[in-house]
Design a protein around this motif. Structure first.
Motif, short mmCIF file in Angstrom:
data_model
loop_
_atom_site.label_atom_id
_atom_site.label_comp_id
_atom_site.label_asym_id
_atom_site.label_seq_id
_atom_site.Cartn_x
_atom_site.Cartn_y
_atom_site.Cartn_z
N LEU A 303 0.94 -1.43 -0.06
CA LEU A 303 0.04 -0.19 0.00
C LEU A 303 0.95 1.35 -0.03
CD1 LEU A 303 -2.90 -0.65 2.21
CD2 LEU A 303 -2.87 -0.66 -0.04
N LYS A 304 2.22 1.21 -0.07
CA LYS A 304 2.79 2.39 0.16
C LYS A 304 2.72 3.43 1.20
CE LYS A 304 4.87 0.29 -3.68
NZ LYS A 304 6.39 -0.19 -3.54
N GLN A 305 2.32 4.39 0.70
CA GLN A 305 2.10 5.71 1.50
C GLN A 305 1.04 5.30 2.63
OE1 GLN A 305 1.71 9.48 -0.45
NE2 GLN A 305 1.22 10.51 1.35
N ARG A 306 -0.08 4.38 2.18
CA ARG A 306 -1.08 4.31 3.24
C ARG A 306 -0.69 3.60 4.31
NH1 ARG A 306 -5.84 6.25 0.96
NH2 ARG A 306 -5.98 6.06 -1.22
N SER A 307 0.32 2.68 4.30
CA SER A 307 0.67 1.73 5.33
C SER A 307 1.97 1.87 6.01
CB SER A 307 0.58 0.28 4.75
OG SER A 307 1.77 0.16 3.71
N LEU A 308 2.48 3.05 5.69
CA LEU A 308 3.72 3.51 6.11
C LEU A 308 3.73 4.77 7.36
CD1 LEU A 308 6.97 3.54 5.94
CD2 LEU A 308 6.89 5.26 4.11
N PHE A 309 4.21 4.46 8.55
CA PHE A 309 4.06 5.33 9.58
C PHE A 309 5.27 5.75 9.76
CE2 PHE A 309 0.42 2.54 10.08
CZ PHE A 309 -0.68 3.25 10.47
N ASN A 310 5.85 6.99 9.38
CA ASN A 310 6.79 7.45 9.43
C ASN A 310 7.25 8.83 9.90
OD1 ASN A 310 5.69 9.14 7.08
ND2 ASN A 310 7.81 9.43 6.64
N ARG A 311 8.37 9.09 10.21
CA ARG A 311 8.99 10.48 10.62
C ARG A 311 10.31 10.71 10.03
NH1 ARG A 311 8.02 11.10 17.24
NH2 ARG A 311 5.85 10.55 17.03
N THR A 312 10.32 11.55 9.07
CA THR A 312 11.40 11.48 7.75
C THR A 312 11.97 12.72 7.33
OG1 THR A 312 10.43 9.56 6.85
CG2 THR A 312 12.44 10.40 5.61
N HIS A 313 13.36 12.73 7.62
CA HIS A 313 14.12 13.97 6.90
C HIS A 313 15.16 13.64 5.98
CE1 HIS A 313 12.52 16.31 10.68
NE2 HIS A 313 12.59 15.09 11.21
N ALA A 314 15.18 14.53 5.11
CA ALA A 314 16.22 14.11 4.03
C ALA A 314 16.55 15.39 3.25
CB ALA A 314 15.76 13.27 2.84
N ALA A 315 18.23 15.51 3.45
CA ALA A 315 18.78 16.71 2.75
C ALA A 315 19.62 16.29 1.60
CB ALA A 315 19.49 17.47 3.74
N THR A 316 19.65 16.96 0.56
CA THR A 316 20.49 16.54 -0.47
C THR A 316 21.35 18.03 -1.09
OG1 THR A 316 19.15 16.80 -2.49
CG2 THR A 316 19.25 14.55 -1.05
N VAL A 317 22.47 17.88 -1.30
CA VAL A 317 23.24 18.93 -2.20
C VAL A 317 23.93 18.17 -3.07
CG1 VAL A 317 25.00 20.73 -1.94
CG2 VAL A 317 23.50 20.30 0.16
N ASN A 318 23.82 18.82 -4.34
CA ASN A 318 24.54 18.42 -5.63
C ASN A 318 25.07 19.52 -6.34
OD1 ASN A 318 23.38 15.31 -5.79
ND2 ASN A 318 21.67 16.74 -5.22
N THR A 319 26.43 19.43 -6.69
CA THR A 319 26.91 20.38 -7.38
C THR A 319 27.96 20.03 -8.54
OG1 THR A 319 26.91 22.01 -5.29
CG2 THR A 319 28.72 22.43 -6.89
N LEU A 320 27.62 20.55 -9.39
CA LEU A 320 28.90 20.22 -10.83
C LEU A 320 29.35 21.33 -11.16
CD1 LEU A 320 27.86 17.68 -13.57
CD2 LEU A 320 28.83 19.88 -13.97
N VAL A 321 30.75 21.29 -11.45
CA VAL A 321 31.47 22.50 -11.91
C VAL A 321 32.17 22.05 -13.34
CG1 VAL A 321 33.40 24.26 -11.64
CG2 VAL A 321 31.90 23.26 -9.67
N ARG A 322 32.05 22.63 -14.33
CA ARG A 322 32.56 22.52 -15.55
C ARG A 322 34.05 23.21 -15.57
NH1 ARG A 322 30.56 21.03 -20.60
NH2 ARG A 322 28.50 21.73 -20.01
N LEU A 323 35.03 22.31 -15.67
CA LEU A 323 36.42 22.84 -15.53
C LEU A 323 36.87 23.37 -16.72
CD1 LEU A 323 38.03 20.10 -13.06
CD2 LEU A 323 36.89 22.29 -12.45
N THR A 324 36.88 22.44 -17.89
CA THR A 324 37.01 22.90 -19.14
C THR A 324 35.84 22.38 -20.03
OG1 THR A 324 38.08 20.69 -19.66
CG2 THR A 324 39.47 22.61 -18.71
N ASP A 325 36.00 22.58 -21.43
CA ASP A 325 34.91 22.06 -22.17
C ASP A 325 34.67 20.58 -22.16
OD1 ASP A 325 34.47 24.76 -23.12
OD2 ASP A 325 35.87 24.17 -25.25
N ASN A 326 35.74 19.77 -21.63
CA ASN A 326 35.57 18.42 -21.54
C ASN A 326 35.38 17.96 -20.48
OD1 ASN A 326 35.67 18.29 -24.73
ND2 ASN A 326 37.89 18.55 -24.50
N SER A 327 35.98 18.61 -19.27
CA SER A 327 36.20 18.12 -17.85
C SER A 327 35.08 18.66 -16.93
CB SER A 327 37.36 18.11 -17.51
OG SER A 327 37.97 19.56 -17.40
#
Length: 851
Positions: A303-327
C-alpha cells in the motif's frame, strides 16, 4: 622562365591546400539568438574521418584550426546539420542553424509536438502538462513510452530503465536522479530529450554499440537566469495525531556549473528516503555482503504511503562544476534520518513433510535509520580520451525493534550498521583506429551487527575487500571491431560471530574465518556493425580462480562462459534482438562461515563451505516497435533459462527453530520469463493507453528434514491503464492490476494459488478557472485463503485552488477510515496471510509556492 613560374605557382597551391587555417565565428538560430554547446566537427573531405572538434560558448562563439579543403560540420539536437568548407583567408563566419522539428499528431489533451533528429526524440513537456502537475515526474507519467516509479522517481522508456539522466547536457545527479525527477518544477522544464543508443563516453562512440536510452532535461530560459525553487508545506491531523509535510527545492543552472539543493520532511507516509537511493550504478563493484541478521518486518510495499507510519528528514546537495569544455567535477552529499513503525498480524503456514506448521503472531515493529552518503567525481570526456575517478562513501546506522505476540512471543532488537567505501577509476585512450582502456574498481564493506532476542545475543563482524583491475584493447577492421580485456580480481572476507543463550545441541556458536579469492580472466570479443541496421557481438570470458578458506586446503578452477548477441534494425521503427549464452555463477562468499547465526527469533543460518558453482544456458528474444510520432511503443522480451546448481536449499525443523543451509545435492531448473509492454496515444479521445504483462515460471526444490521436496512457481502480473480527457478540462485516469501466484508442491501433493485485483481511478474536475476537485478511489480484491477473499476500498478527495504563484490544497484522505489491509503471499513452501494496520482518516492543508 615560364616553366619556373608554373612550378612556383603549383608549390603555392599545394601549400595553400595543406595549410592550417584558423576559422572562427558565431552560431545562431533563425531568430539570431546565440546557440551554446553546438558541436563543430572538423572532417577530412576525402577520408571522411573526424580530425578534431570544438563547441560553441554561451554567446555562440567558436574557433578551430583546420586544413584548407576540409569540412566543418555543425550539428545539434533539433536543428538541421550545416556544413562549411574551409578556405584560406576566409573571414569571420556567421552560421545560422535551421530548425528540424516534426510535429506529433494529437494524442492527449492537445497536439503534442515531438522533434526527431536521428536517434534523439524531443518531447515538449508543456503539451502534456496539466494544471495540477507540479514536478517532472507528474508529467512524464502520461507521455507515451515513459513509465515513472512513483516511489523513487526512476524513469523507464520503452520498458527499460534509462542509463543516464542529464540536465542541460550535464550529469549533475548521477545514479541518484530520483530527487530531481520528483523535485524539478514542470513549469521550468522546456523539453525532455530521449537519446536512444546512447554512449556517454565519447571516445567509445565508434567502437561500442549501445542499446541504452538516456534523457536530457532542457530547462526554460528563465531557469538559467537566477536561482529557481519551490516550497511545499502543510499540516493537519489524523487518527494517530498531528501531521506535517515540508518540501523545499532550490536550483541554479549556469553554463559552467549547476547546483541542486533539497530538504524534505514529513510524517504523512511519503517515503522520501527512496528518492535518495542509487537508481543505477554502472561501472561499480556490487555490494557483495548479504545481511545475516534480518528481522521479519511487516511490509509497506503493498500500500506504500497508506501503510507507512514514518518521521523522515532528508537533505541533498548536488554541485557540478565544468572545469573545461571536456572536464567537470561533481560533489554529492545526502543525509537521511528516518523512523518507521508498522503494526500487523501475520499467519504463516509452513508446508512440511512431517505435517504443516502454523504460526499466528501480531507484530509491532520500529526502525530508526541515519544514512550519510557522499560522492566526489572527476570526469574528462573528450573525443580522444576519457578519464574518470569516483570516490564514494555510504554510511548507514540502522536499528530495529520487533515485538511478536501469539504462537511464538518474542522481543527483538537489531543493531545493523553498515559502512561502504568505493573508488572507481577509468582511463580510455584513442590511438587512431585503436582503443586502450584501463579500469580499476575497489570496494570495502564493514558490518558490525548485533541482535538481541529475549535472553539470546548474537554478535557478527564482517569485513569485505575487493579490487578488480583490467586492461582493454580494441581496434577496427573494416566493419569488424575486435577487442578484449585481461584483468585481475581479488577479494578478502573476514568473519567472526558469537552467539549466547542458545542450547549448544544445534552446532558451533562462536568462531571466526577468512576467505579469499584470486582470479585472472580474459574476455575476447568480436563485433560486426553494418551502419545502424545490423549488429553482431560474440564474447567469451575465460577465467582461472584460486580460493582459500580457513578450514580447508582451498580450491582452483577454470571457467568458460560464451555469449552471443545479435541486433537487427528491420526498419527505422522496428528492431529485433536475439541473445544466447552459457553462464557460470561465482562462488558466494556469504556461505563461507563456520558457525550458526541467529537471523531472528525463528531462523538460524548455517554456513556451507563448498566451491562448486551452477551453470546456466539462456536464450532470449526481444522485439521493439517505436513510433514516437503516433505515440506507439511496443516491447516484447522472451527469455528461457535452464541449468543446474550443485546445491539444494535446506530447511531443518528443530523444535521452534528453522535451520537454513545448503545440501550437496544437484538441483536442475527450467524457467521462463516473458515481458510485454505497450503504450498508445489515442487521438480521437485524447488519451494514452498502457498495458504491461510479466510472466515468470520456474521449478525448484527444497530439502526438508533430509527429504527432497520439489515445487513449481508461476507468477503472472497484468496491468492496464488509461489516461484521458474526453471531456475538456476534466482529467481521468484508470488503472487495473491483476496478480496470480501459483505454487505447486508435487512432493507434498498440494498446491497454493493466490489471486489479487486492484482497481484505481483518479479524476480532476475544475469547478472554476482556479478551483478544482480531485478524487481518488482504490479497490482491492485480495485472496487470503483457498476460497476466501478480502475486499478493501480507499477513497480520497482534495480541493485545489491554483493562483499565480500559489497552489492551496485541502485534502481528506481515507475518507472511509479503513484501518486494516489484508493480503497473502506464497514463498518457498510457505504461505503467509497478513492483516496490516494502515493510516486512518487524515485531513491535510498544504501550500505550494513557486516564485
Amino acid at each position: 622562365m615560364r616553366n619556373c613560374i608554373l612550378f612556383f605557382f603549383l608549390i603555392l597551391c599545394s601549400i595553400s591546400v595543406e595549410a592550417q587555417v584558423d576559422v572562427s565565428g558565431t552560431v545562431t538560430d533563425a531568430e539570431s539568438k546565440p546557440l551554446p554547446n553546438i558541436i563543430i566537427k572538423n572532417v577530412d573531405a576525402v577520408t571522411k574521418k573526424m580530425k578534431g572538434y570544438t563547441t560553441t560558448d554561451d554567446k555562440g562563439r567558436w574557433s578551430i584550426k583546420a586544413k584548407a579543403g576540409s569540412v566543418l560540420q555543425f550539428s545539434a539536437i533539433g536543428f538541421k546539420k550545416h556544413e562549411l568548407t574551409v578556405k584560406v583567408g576566409m573571414g569571420e563566419q556567421h552560421v545560422v542553424l535551421e530548425d528540424n522539428a516534426v510535429a506529433l499528431k494529437e494524442i492527449t489533451v492537445k497536439a503534442a509536438p515531438v522533434h526527431i533528429s536521428g536517434d534523439t526524440i524531443k518531447y515538449l513537456l508543456s503539451t502534456f502538462a496539466k494544471p495540477e502537475d507540479r514536478t517532472l515526474a507528474d508529467v512524464l507519467t502520461r507521455v507515451p513510452g515513459f513509465e515513472v516509479n512513483k516511489d523513487n522517481g526512476q524513469i523507464s522508456y520503452e520498458g527499460k530503465n534509462i542509463s543516464n539522466f542529464y540536465i542541460e547536457g550535464m550529469d549533475l545527479m548521477g545514479g541518484k536522479y530520483g530527487v530531481a525527477t520528483k523535485s524539478l518544477p514542470q513549469q521550468d522544464v522546456a523539453s525532455v530529450e530521449v537519446m536512444k543508443h546512447h554512449q556517454p563516453i565519447r571516445v567509445l562512440d565508434d567502437f561500442t554499440y549501445s542499446d541504452e536510452s538516456a534523457i536530457n532535461i532542457k530547462m526554460k530560459k528563465g531557469a538559467h537566469e537566477h536561482w529557481t525553487g519551490t516550497f511545499n508545506g502543510g499540516g493537519g491531523f489524523g487518527s494517530y495525531g498531528g501531521l506535517w509535510n515540508l518540501e523545499t527545492f532550490a536550483m541554479r543552472l549556469k553554463s559552467n556549473w549547476q547546483t541542486l539543493i533539497t530538504y524534505k520532511t514529513n510524517n504523512t507516509g511519503n517515503d522520501i528516503q527512496s528518492e535518495t537511493k542509487p537508481l543505477f550504478s554502472f561501472g561499480e563493484l556490487d555490494d557483495k555482503l548479504k545481511p545475516l541478521i534480518e528481522l521479519p518486518a511487516p511490509s509497506a510495499e503493498k500500500l506504500k504511503q497508506r501503510s507507512l507510519f514514518n518521521r523522515t528528514h532528508a537533505a541533498t546537495v548536488n554541485t557540478l562544476v565544468r572545469l573545461t569544455d571536456n572536464s567537470q567535477m561533481n560533489v554529492q552529499v545526502t543525509y537521511v534520518h528516518d523512523r518507521q513503525e508498522a503494526y500487523a498480524r501475520r499467519t504463516s503456514e509452513y508446508f512440511v513433510n512431517t505435517g504443516n506448521r502454523v504460526i499466528d503472531n501480531t507484530k509491532q515493529y520500529m526502525e530508526k535509520t541515519d544514512r550519510l552518503s557522499a560522492k566526489l567525481k572527476y570526469e574528462n570526456n573528450s573525443g580522444r580520451q576519457y578519464i574518470k575517478n569516483e570516490l564514494s562513501g555510504d554510511f548507514n546506522w540502522d536499528r530495529q525493534w520487533l515485538t511478536e505476540q501469539g504462537t511464538s512471543s518474542h522481543d527483538m532488537e537489531g543493531r545493523l550498521p553498515e559502512y561502504t567505501l568505493k573508488d572507481n577509476f577509468m582511463y580510455v585512450r584513442r590511438l587512431g583506429n585503436k582503443l586502450i582502456t584501463v579500469e580499476s574498481k575497489n570496494i570495502m564493506q564493514v558490518r558490525p551487527n548485533g541482535l538481541d532476542v529475549d535472553d539470546m545475543q548474537q554478535d557478527i563482524n564482517q569485513h569485505y575487500y575487493e579490487t578488480d583491475t583490467h586492461l582493454t584493447g580494441s581496434f577496427r577492421l573494416g566493419k569488424f571491431i575486435v577487442s578484449g580485456n585481461a584483468g585481475v580480481n581479488a577479494a578478502y572476507y573476514d568473519f567472526s560471530s558469537h552467539l549466547k543463550g542458545l542450547s549448544d545441541s544445534l552446532g558451533l556458536y562462536a568462531g571466526s574465518s577468512r576467505f579469499s579469492l584470486f582470479r585472472v580472466y580474459a574476455t575476447p570479443c568480436i563485433e560486426y556493425k553494418q551502419l545502424t541496421d545490423f549488429d553482431f557481438r560474440l564474447t567469451s570470458e575465460v577465467s582461472y580462480s584460486r580460493y582459500s578458506y580457513s578450514f580447508d586446503n582451498g580450491y582452483s578452477r577454470v571457467l568458460f562462459s560464451p555469449e552471443l548477441s545479435v541486433s537487427w534494425r528491420v526498419s527505422p521503427r522496428w528492431r529485433l534482438r536475439v541473445n544466447a549464452g552459457i553462464s557460470s555463477d561465482e562462488v558466494d562468499v556469504n556461505q563461507f562461515y563456520p558457525t550458526m547465526v541467529l537471523q531472528d527469533y525463528q531462523y538460524i543460518s548455517r554456513g556451507f563451505a563448498d566451491y562448486r558453482v551452477g551453470r546456466a544456458k539462456s536464450v532470449g528474444l526481444g522485439s521493439i516497435y517505436s513510433n514516437a510520432i503516433n505515440g506507439t511503443h511496443f516491447i516484447l522480451n522472451v527469455n528461457r533459462i535452464y541449468g543446474s546448481t550443485p546445491y539444494t536449499t535446506s530447511q531443518e525443523y528443530s523444535g521452534e527453530y528453522i535451520i537454513l543451509s545448503l545440501q550437496p545435492q544437484q538441483t536442475k531448473y527450467d524457467s521462463w520469463m516473458v515481458m510485454m509492454m505497450a503504450s498508445q496515444g489515442i487521438s480521437f479521445i485524447k488519451s494514452t493507453l498502457r498495458v504491461r504483462a510479466l510472466y515468470n515460471a520456474r521449478n525448484s526444490a527444497i530439502m526438508q528434514n533430509g527429504e527432497r521436496m520439489p515445487f513449481d512457481t508461476k507468477i503472472l502480473n497484468l496491468t492496464a491503464g488509461l489516461v484521458t480527457s474526453v471531456i475538456p478540462t476534466v482529467d481521468l485516469s484508470y488503472n487495473l492490476s491483476f496478480m496470480c501466484n501459483n505454487m505447486d508442491m508435487s512432493g507434498l501433493g498440494s498446491s497454493s494459488t493466490i489471486n489479487s485485483w486492484k482497481h484505481e481511478a483518479k479524476v480532476y474536475v475544475p469547478v472554476f478557472k482556479m478551483l478544482g476537485i480531485e478524487a481518488t478511489a482504490e479497490y482491492y480484491h485480495n485472496q487470503v485463503a483457498a476460497s476466501r477473499y478480502k475486499d478493501i476500498m480507499f477513497a480520497d478527495a482534495a480541493l485545489k485552488l491554483k493562483l499565480k504563484h500559489f497552489d492551496v490544497t485541502l485534502a481528506l484522505n481515507n475518507i472511509l477510515n479503513n484501518k486494516t489491509y489484508a493480503y497473502a503471499v506464497n514463498s518457498d513452501l510457505m504461505r503467509s496471510t497478513s492483516s496490516q494496520n494502515v493510516r486512518g482518516r487524515e485531513l491535510m492543508l498544504s501550500v505550494y509556492f513557486k516564485p
